[in-house]
Design a protein around this motif. Structure first.
Motif, PDB file in Angstrom:
ATOM      1  N   LEU A 191     -14.872   1.969  -0.256  1.00  0.00           N
ATOM      2  CA  LEU A 191     -14.446   3.297  -0.683  1.00  0.00           C
ATOM      3  C   LEU A 191     -12.957   3.379  -0.377  1.00  0.00           C
ATOM      4  N   ASP A 192     -12.143   3.312  -1.417  1.00  0.00           N
ATOM      5  CA  ASP A 192     -10.691   3.255  -1.270  1.00  0.00           C
ATOM      6  C   ASP A 192     -10.055   4.605  -1.564  1.00  0.00           C
ATOM      7  N   PHE A 193      -9.138   5.010  -0.680  1.00  0.00           N
ATOM      8  CA  PHE A 193      -8.271   6.158  -0.920  1.00  0.00           C
ATOM      9  C   PHE A 193      -6.853   5.619  -1.084  1.00  0.00           C
ATOM     10  N   VAL A 194      -6.274   5.824  -2.264  1.00  0.00           N
ATOM     11  CA  VAL A 194      -4.940   5.293  -2.565  1.00  0.00           C
ATOM     12  C   VAL A 194      -3.941   6.446  -2.572  1.00  0.00           C
ATOM     13  N   PHE A 195      -2.918   6.339  -1.735  1.00  0.00           N
ATOM     14  CA  PHE A 195      -1.873   7.358  -1.641  1.00  0.00           C
ATOM     15  C   PHE A 195      -0.579   6.830  -2.257  1.00  0.00           C
ATOM     16  N   ALA A 196       0.224   7.737  -2.779  1.00  0.00           N
ATOM     17  CA  ALA A 196       1.496   7.354  -3.394  1.00  0.00           C
ATOM     18  C   ALA A 196       2.526   8.432  -3.130  1.00  0.00           C
ATOM     19  N   MET A 197       3.796   8.063  -3.346  1.00  0.00           N
ATOM     20  CA  MET A 197       4.887   9.020  -3.197  1.00  0.00           C
ATOM     21  C   MET A 197       5.169   9.700  -4.528  1.00  0.00           C
ATOM     22  N   LYS A 198       5.656  10.933  -4.438  1.00  0.00           N
ATOM     23  CA  LYS A 198       6.014  11.714  -5.621  1.00  0.00           C
ATOM     24  C   LYS A 198       7.442  12.221  -5.440  1.00  0.00           C
ATOM     25  N   ASN A 199       8.309  11.842  -6.374  1.00  0.00           N
ATOM     26  CA  ASN A 199       9.712  12.286  -6.366  1.00  0.00           C
ATOM     27  C   ASN A 199      10.447  11.951  -5.070  1.00  0.00           C
ATOM     28  N   GLU A 200       9.983  10.897  -4.389  1.00  0.00           N
ATOM     29  CA  GLU A 200      10.639  10.386  -3.180  1.00  0.00           C
ATOM     30  C   GLU A 200      10.613  11.355  -2.004  1.00  0.00           C
ATOM     31  N   ASN A 201       9.972  12.524  -2.152  1.00  0.00           N
ATOM     32  CA  ASN A 201       9.981  13.469  -1.034  1.00  0.00           C
ATOM     33  C   ASN A 201       8.613  14.094  -0.746  1.00  0.00           C
ATOM     34  N   PHE A 242       4.039  13.201  -0.815  1.00  0.00           N
ATOM     35  CA  PHE A 242       2.970  12.232  -0.998  1.00  0.00           C
ATOM     36  C   PHE A 242       1.744  12.958  -1.538  1.00  0.00           C
ATOM     37  N   TYR A 243       0.794  12.190  -2.097  1.00  0.00           N
ATOM     38  CA  TYR A 243      -0.435  12.768  -2.618  1.00  0.00           C
ATOM     39  C   TYR A 243      -1.500  11.684  -2.740  1.00  0.00           C
ATOM     40  N   LEU A 244      -2.753  12.111  -2.902  1.00  0.00           N
ATOM     41  CA  LEU A 244      -3.855  11.186  -3.142  1.00  0.00           C
ATOM     42  C   LEU A 244      -3.859  10.837  -4.623  1.00  0.00           C
ATOM     43  N   LYS A 245      -3.566   9.575  -4.933  1.00  0.00           N
ATOM     44  CA  LYS A 245      -3.406   9.143  -6.315  1.00  0.00           C
ATOM     45  C   LYS A 245      -4.695   8.569  -6.911  1.00  0.00           C
ATOM     46  N   ASN A 284      -5.781   8.273 -11.448  1.00  0.00           N
ATOM     47  CA  ASN A 284      -4.928   9.324 -12.015  1.00  0.00           C
ATOM     48  C   ASN A 284      -5.218  10.684 -11.375  1.00  0.00           C
ATOM     49  N   LEU A 285      -5.454  10.690 -10.068  1.00  0.00           N
ATOM     50  CA  LEU A 285      -5.748  11.928  -9.357  1.00  0.00           C
ATOM     51  C   LEU A 285      -4.464  12.585  -8.861  1.00  0.00           C
ATOM     52  N   SER A 286      -4.598  13.793  -8.383  1.00  0.00           N
ATOM     53  CA  SER A 286      -3.459  14.504  -7.791  1.00  0.00           C
ATOM     54  C   SER A 286      -3.994  15.515  -6.781  1.00  0.00           C
ATOM     55  N   TYR A 287      -4.353  15.024  -5.585  1.00  0.00           N
ATOM     56  CA  TYR A 287      -4.878  15.866  -4.523  1.00  0.00           C
ATOM     57  C   TYR A 287      -4.053  15.643  -3.252  1.00  0.00           C
ATOM     58  N   TRP A 288      -4.230  16.545  -2.291  1.00  0.00           N
ATOM     59  CA  TRP A 288      -3.666  16.426  -0.944  1.00  0.00           C
ATOM     60  C   TRP A 288      -2.141  16.244  -0.979  1.00  0.00           C
ATOM     61  N   ASP A 289      -1.467  17.081  -1.694  1.00  0.00           N
ATOM     62  CA  ASP A 289      -0.014  17.011  -1.878  1.00  0.00           C
ATOM     63  C   ASP A 289       0.699  17.672  -0.693  1.00  0.00           C
ATOM     64  N   ALA A 290       1.669  16.957  -0.114  1.00  0.00           N
ATOM     65  CA  ALA A 290       2.418  17.492   1.032  1.00  0.00           C
ATOM     66  C   ALA A 290       3.768  16.792   1.130  1.00  0.00           C
ATOM     67  N   PRO A 291       4.757  17.408   1.808  1.00  0.00           N
ATOM     68  CA  PRO A 291       6.079  16.784   1.958  1.00  0.00           C
ATOM     69  C   PRO A 291       6.007  15.536   2.841  1.00  0.00           C
ATOM     70  N   LEU A 292       6.830  14.556   2.544  1.00  0.00           N
ATOM     71  CA  LEU A 292       6.962  13.383   3.415  1.00  0.00           C
ATOM     72  C   LEU A 292       7.452  13.840   4.789  1.00  0.00           C
ATOM     73  N   GLY A 293       6.952  13.163   5.825  1.00  0.00           N
ATOM     74  CA  GLY A 293       7.326  13.553   7.181  1.00  0.00           C
ATOM     75  C   GLY A 293       6.394  14.591   7.764  1.00  0.00           C
ATOM     76  N   SER A 294       5.407  15.033   6.970  1.00  0.00           N
ATOM     77  CA  SER A 294       4.402  15.975   7.462  1.00  0.00           C
ATOM     78  C   SER A 294       3.020  15.402   7.178  1.00  0.00           C
ATOM     79  N   SER A 295       2.004  16.099   7.635  1.00  0.00           N
ATOM     80  CA  SER A 295       0.626  15.730   7.320  1.00  0.00           C
ATOM     81  C   SER A 295       0.028  16.809   6.421  1.00  0.00           C
ATOM     82  N   TYR A 296      -1.091  16.483   5.791  1.00  0.00           N
ATOM     83  CA  TYR A 296      -1.808  17.447   4.953  1.00  0.00           C
ATOM     84  C   TYR A 296      -3.088  17.838   5.668  1.00  0.00           C
ATOM     85  N   MET A 297      -3.354  19.137   5.739  1.00  0.00           N
ATOM     86  CA  MET A 297      -4.524  19.600   6.486  1.00  0.00           C
ATOM     87  C   MET A 297      -5.284  20.644   5.683  1.00  0.00           C
ATOM     88  N   CYS A 298      -6.621  20.552   5.710  1.00  0.00           N
ATOM     89  CA  CYS A 298      -7.474  21.552   5.077  1.00  0.00           C
ATOM     90  C   CYS A 298      -8.789  21.597   5.838  1.00  0.00           C
TER      91      CYS A 298
END
Length: 412
Positions: free
Chosen positions: A283-293, A295-298, A318-332
């Motif tokens: 079960l893979d979760f793949v994360f990527a950067m968006k606009n260099e600033n 991150f999100y679950l891709k 082609n997902l777009s979940y868990w979006d947050a600024p680099l240098g921080s964490s995402y919490m829900c």
């Protein structure tokens, strides 16, 4: 629909290819192959995608999902001759090729084998690949179909080798078409042929019955991490609940962190968290950067064994979940749903992730999800309303008491 009319080729005549652009997660292909007399000799329509795992120079494992095939060619497709059976050959992207071979017996024909090749020298598709060159997988299929019938399989079928997962669905194919006329009589695959009927079925707007899963209790919260040469590079804390629908049967599965292993990898632009257990192949979760600033679950990619022994595999990059600024964490903290496909969703509980810029193995300041933010906003509002109501009650009580006191003095 986009059609490509090619010039005649030896032994197969004029070939007409029609390409139908499909959904985001797949590429629908339709092929009508004709012989020298312009009669149809093979018809096929299908959807497919591929997930490939490869080793990197840093001794980690990366995955890539090929769902958009890009520009497609069909060199080598043929109606066959006295010595060789029909063949569908597809070339796409950079160095990818896929071939299906057919054979014929006395009263049946077979989808005999499938070959899939890719080239890890393509740095765009396989960045940092350790081994360079062409890799080819051959799979024996041996699906037998009665002659003069068309094979249909709408259900998901999976071929899985050590490094490649091939997914096929909405398959419709007939080889050895007699007199150039594609049959209207269908031969269903086992997964589609789940029930038999004596009389024709009249389709209405009433949906097919689906087994409703028994509600599951909240899953246990697990702590996962990935490390590289510089220490911890990815942190994840979450309870995971898998919702799977296959063959009209739905099931809910809670992931037990105590029996689940985890690995992964971190790179400058992407990060991977992989979970596996005795039933979950990966079960893979793949994360990527968006606009260099940010991150999100891709992407999410899963392959696992179900209770009936079948293998459930699906991927969406082609997902777009868990979006947050680099240098921080995402919490829900509230329950969230990651919709991977119509047949697969993941419910998360008490979620917190940070796939980049982890310092000293600890989470950075959290970016809260909107559901938590709304809750945090409502709490002070509720407290304020309660205090206001209390003040009003006290004021009314005071006024009533004061009025009674005045009335007493007047009577004296």
């Amino acid at each position: 629909m986009v059609c490509f009319r090619l010039s005649p080729v030896p032994s197969s005549g004029l070939i007409l290819f029609c390409l139908v652009l499909g959904a985001v997660q797949s590429y629908a292909l339709e092929l009508n192959l004709t012989d020298s007399g312009k009669a149809t000799c093979l018809y096929a329509k299908w959807q497919m995608n591929f997930t490939i795992y490869y080793a990197t120079t840093s001794n980690t494992t990366e995955s890539v999902t090929i769902s958009d095939l890009g520009t497609v060619t069909y060199n080598g497709s043929t109606c066959g001759d006295d010595e060789n059976g029909p063949r569908i050959a597809v070339q796409f992207r950079s160095g990818f090729s896929w071939t299906a071979n057919f054979t014929k017996a006395a009263s049946t024909y077979s989808i005999d084998s499938i070959s899939f090749s890719y080239n890890t020298s393509d740095n765009t598709t396989f960045p940092d690949a350790k081994d360079k060159g062409v890799v080819t997988f051959h799979d024996r299929v041996a699906v037998r179909i009665p002659l003069n019938e068309i094979f249909r399989c709408n259900s998901l079928s999976t071929l899985e080798d050590h490094d490649v997962v091939q997914n096929y669905w909405n398959v419709l194919v007939q080889a050895f078409v007699p007199n150039g006329t594609v049959s209207t009589k269908e031969y269903l695959c086992d997964k589609d042929n789940t029930s038999t009927t004596v009389s024709p079925i009249i389709h209405t707007t009433v949906p097919s019955p689906t087994t409703i899963p028994t509600p599951k209790e909240k899953p246990e919260i697990g702590n996962y991490s990935v490390s590289n040469g510089n220490g911890t590079c990815l942190l994840a804390t979450m309870g995971l609940q898998l919702n799977i629908t296959q063959d009209k049967v739905s099931s809910v599965i809670n992931i037990n962190p105590s029996t689940t292993d985890f690995t992964g990898s971190c790179h400058s632009q992407t990060a991977l968290l992989r979970l596996n257990s005795s039933t979950i192949k990966h079960l893979d979760f793949v994360f990527a950067m968006k606009n260099e600033n940010r991150f999100y679950l891709k992407g999410v990619d899963i392959s696992m064994y179900l209770a009936n022994g079948s293998v459930f595999s699906i991927a969406n990059n082609n997902l777009s979940y868990w979006d947050a600024p680099l240098g921080s964490s995402y919490m829900c903290n509230k329950e969230q749903t990651v919709s991977v496909s119509g047949a697969f969703q993941i419910n998360t509980f008490d979620l917190r992730v940070q796939p980049f810029n982890v310092k000293e193995g600890k989470y950075s300041t959290a970016e809260e999800c909107s559901a938590d933010s709304d809750l945090n906003f409502l709490i002070p509002v509720a407290v304020g309303v309660a205090l206001g109501f209390l003040i009003i009650v006290v004021f009314i009580s005071y006024m009533i008491g004061r009025r009674k006191s005045r009335t007493g003095y007047q009577s004296v």
